[in-house]
Enzyme design. Structure first.
Site, PDB file in Angstrom:
ATOM      1  CG  ASP A  46      -9.195 -69.106  44.449  1.00 15.73           C
ATOM      2  OD1 ASP A  46      -8.445 -68.540  45.265  1.00 15.73           O
ATOM      3  OD2 ASP A  46     -10.322 -68.698  44.147  1.00 15.73           O
ATOM      4  CD  GLU A  69     -11.567 -66.841  49.758  1.00 14.08           C
ATOM      5  OE1 GLU A  69     -10.554 -66.476  49.160  1.00 14.08           O
ATOM      6  OE2 GLU A  69     -12.673 -66.291  49.653  1.00 14.08           O
ATOM      7  CG  ASP A 124      -7.804 -64.294  49.561  1.00 19.43           C
ATOM      8  OD1 ASP A 124      -7.992 -65.219  48.743  1.00 19.43           O
ATOM      9  OD2 ASP A 124      -8.556 -63.306  49.653  1.00 19.43           O
ATOM     10  CB  ILE A 126      -6.694 -65.927  43.703  1.00 16.98           C
ATOM     11  CG1 ILE A 126      -5.808 -67.028  43.126  1.00 16.98           C
ATOM     12  CG2 ILE A 126      -6.857 -64.771  42.695  1.00 16.98           C
ATOM     13  CD1 ILE A 126      -4.462 -66.564  42.584  1.00 16.98           C
ATOM     14  CG  ASP A 127      -7.612 -60.274  48.203  1.00 19.04           C
ATOM     15  OD1 ASP A 127      -8.830 -60.434  48.329  1.00 19.04           O
ATOM     16  OD2 ASP A 127      -7.030 -59.213  48.497  1.00 19.04           O
ATOM     17  CB  THR A 129     -11.637 -63.939  42.233  1.00 17.72           C
ATOM     18  OG1 THR A 129     -12.811 -63.357  42.769  1.00 17.72           O
ATOM     19  CG2 THR A 129     -11.005 -64.827  43.288  1.00 17.72           C
ATOM     20  CG  HIS A 215     -16.218 -56.328  46.676  1.00 12.62           C
ATOM     21  ND1 HIS A 215     -15.148 -56.909  46.054  1.00 12.62           N
ATOM     22  CD2 HIS A 215     -17.249 -57.205  46.546  1.00 12.62           C
ATOM     23  CE1 HIS A 215     -15.505 -58.079  45.545  1.00 12.62           C
ATOM     24  NE2 HIS A 215     -16.777 -58.277  45.829  1.00 12.62           N
ATOM     25  CB  SER A 239      -6.384 -57.716  45.197  1.00 15.57           C
ATOM     26  OG  SER A 239      -5.224 -56.973  44.894  1.00 15.57           O
ATOM     27  NE  ARG A 256     -13.239 -54.880  51.946  1.00 18.31           N
ATOM     28  CZ  ARG A 256     -12.948 -55.146  50.681  1.00 18.31           C
ATOM     29  NH1 ARG A 256     -12.083 -54.420  50.026  1.00 18.31           N
ATOM     30  NH2 ARG A 256     -13.520 -56.159  50.088  1.00 18.31           N
ATOM     31  CG  ASP A 269     -10.777 -60.852  51.855  1.00 18.00           C
ATOM     32  OD1 ASP A 269     -10.055 -61.333  50.962  1.00 18.00           O
ATOM     33  OD2 ASP A 269     -11.999 -61.060  51.929  1.00 18.00           O
TER      34      ASP A 269
HETATM   35  P1  AMP Z   1     -11.568 -56.056  46.638  1.00 18.97           P
HETATM   36  O1  AMP Z   1     -10.785 -56.650  45.523  1.00 18.97           O
HETATM   37  O2  AMP Z   1     -10.805 -55.097  47.479  1.00 18.97           O
HETATM   38  O3  AMP Z   1     -12.892 -55.511  46.185  1.00 18.97           O
HETATM   39  O4  AMP Z   1     -11.866 -57.227  47.659  1.00 18.97           O
HETATM   40  C1  AMP Z   1     -12.087 -58.545  47.272  1.00 18.97           C
HETATM   41  C2  AMP Z   1     -12.688 -59.259  48.450  1.00 18.97           C
HETATM   42  O5  AMP Z   1     -13.955 -58.715  48.738  1.00 18.97           O
HETATM   43  C3  AMP Z   1     -12.955 -60.718  48.226  1.00 18.97           C
HETATM   44  O6  AMP Z   1     -11.865 -61.477  48.642  1.00 18.97           O
HETATM   45  C4  AMP Z   1     -14.178 -60.999  49.074  1.00 18.97           C
HETATM   46  O7  AMP Z   1     -13.839 -61.778  50.193  1.00 18.97           O
HETATM   47  C5  AMP Z   1     -14.630 -59.637  49.536  1.00 18.97           C
HETATM   48  N1  AMP Z   1     -16.078 -59.390  49.420  1.00 18.97           N
HETATM   49  C6  AMP Z   1     -17.025 -60.132  48.829  1.00 18.97           C
HETATM   50  N2  AMP Z   1     -18.249 -59.570  48.978  1.00 18.97           N
HETATM   51  C7  AMP Z   1     -18.083 -58.444  49.696  1.00 18.97           C
HETATM   52  C8  AMP Z   1     -18.971 -57.418  50.196  1.00 18.97           C
HETATM   53  N3  AMP Z   1     -20.273 -57.446  49.965  1.00 18.97           N
HETATM   54  N4  AMP Z   1     -18.446 -56.400  50.918  1.00 18.97           N
HETATM   55  C9  AMP Z   1     -17.111 -56.347  51.141  1.00 18.97           C
HETATM   56  N5  AMP Z   1     -16.233 -57.285  50.689  1.00 18.97           N
HETATM   57  C10 AMP Z   1     -16.692 -58.321  49.983  1.00 18.97           C
HETATM   58 MG    MG Z   2     -10.090 -62.181  49.100  1.00 16.83          MG
END
Ligand code: AMP
Ligand code: MG
Length: 327
Positions: A46, A69, A124, A126-127, A129, A215, A239, A256, A269
């Site tokens: 990151d 970030e 971002d 590292i999106d 993580t 998420h 990601s 999402r 993001d």
């Molecule tokens: P993904 O890999 O698509 O699940 O998204 C990762 C991103 O989800 C991270 O970069 C966070 O910023 C974001 N994230 C963290 N907590 C939450 C949440 N409760 N709802 C939605 N996104 C989130």
């Molecule tokens: Mg991210």
């Protein structure tokens, strides 16, 4: 071509960060049994990725602010000396001769706030993580925003195979407003134009969602795909690689679906993924069908959830989402 310099600089910066991140990930995964509690590899990647992208952009566009970030505060703590040394080592493998001060300064250039006026980049480093730590998908996501409008996005996905360009390891996506979307590799710069899938029947669609059920609601997704008669089970992936999958036509819809009322999405993001899908012929809105508003600072405070589609399926997916999710 308009934004030619920005496009080239953003591609170079993201590819550098991808190389840094995959080196960190390879070193981490080579250790055999993974220590699930040890989050340090992703922390190194990151900070390191933000440092190399920021340094690269600053050399070409010294006046452009960056909304990133990370900040270097954590790295400056004496108890994190080992972490700092690891960041410096990995940054210097990509950008030699940077001093500790240079690296801290590069990271902290990413502290801009964004907003509705003027021009800034958002990153971002590292999106995804969690995916990075699991050895799955993650992305380096960089976008240029002017007066609240996204102009350019580059999305580097080091672990997403570049199937159609001779098996190169990673996929890098690039889009400039009005110029379409293209894909290239982390190891070569031959480009190919990409388009979303030409699918008009939801039953043939491939839906994508977060791997992490915290998420995006997997339960709501199950109801939506049932309602639409979708044949294939949803593809779970970490990601913004999901936006890439959509833009190149492998996936058809990315949802999402909020898991908690209070969560607001961050601009880094979605900025790169958003322009990529739009320029590939798709459509991105929130769950109310509203366009994403990137002019509100660091968050998408005016939006709730995300619906990204190939365009043709947008209205039908939007109405199914609204029947299932009540926000
Ligand atoms: P993904 O890999 O698509 O699940 O998204 C990762 C991103 O989800 C991270 O970069 C966070 O910023 C974001 N994230 C963290 N907590 C939450 C949440 N409760 N709802 C939605 N996104 C989130
Ligand atoms: Mg991210």
């Amino acid at each position: 071509m308009i934004y030619e310099l920005e496009r080239r600089a953003a591609l170079e910066a993201v590819i550098k960060a991808c190389n840094l991140a995959s080196a960190v990930q390879a070193a981490h995964l080579a250790g055999g049994v993974l220590d699930k509690e040890d989050k340090s590899p992703v922390t190194v990647a990151d900070f390191g990725a933000q440092a190399v992208v920021s340094e690269h952009l600053a050399a070409v566009f010294p006046r452009d602010p960056l909304v990133g970030e990370e900040s270097s505060a954590l790295l400056r703590l004496p108890e994190n000396a080992q972490l700092k040394d690891s960041v410096l080592k990995h940054v210097r493998m990509i950008t030699p001769r940077l001093s500790e001060k240079d690296v801290f300064a590069a990271i902290d250039r990413g502290s801009a706030e964004g907003g509705s006026k003027g021009r800034f980049w958002t990153l971002d480093p590292i999106d995804g993580t969690k995916g990075f730590l699991r050895g799955d998908q993650y992305a380096v996501a960089l976008a240029l925003i002017e007066d609240g409008q996204i102009r350019l996005g580059v999305l580097g996905c080091p672990s997403l195979p570049l199937v159609s360009l001779q098996g190169q390891a990673g996929s890098v996506f690039v889009a400039v407003r009005g110029q379409g979307a293209a894909i290239t590799g982390t190891e070569q710069l031959q480009e190919r134009k990409i388009r979303v899938a030409d699918i008009a029947n939801p039953s043939d669609a491939l839906f994508c969602e977060s791997f992490e059920s915290t998420h995006s609601s997997h339960d709501d997704m199950d109801e939506i795909v049932k309602l639409l008669g979708v044949k294939r089970p949803p593809l779970r992936m970490d990601s913004q690689a999901k936006y890439g999958i959509l833009a190149r036509g492998d996936g058809t819809v990315y949802l999402r679906l909020p898991t908690m009322k209070a969560y607001v999405e961050k601009i880094w993001d979605h900025a790169a993924g958003f322009i990529l899908v739009e320029e590939a012929g798709g459509k991105v809105t929130d769950l109310n069908g509203k366009p994403l508003d990137f002019s509100q600072g660091k968050t998408l405070v005016k939006n709730k959830g995300i619906i990204a589609t190939n365009g043709k399926l947008h209205d039908i997916v939007l109405s199914a989402v609204q029947r299932v999710v009540h926000i």
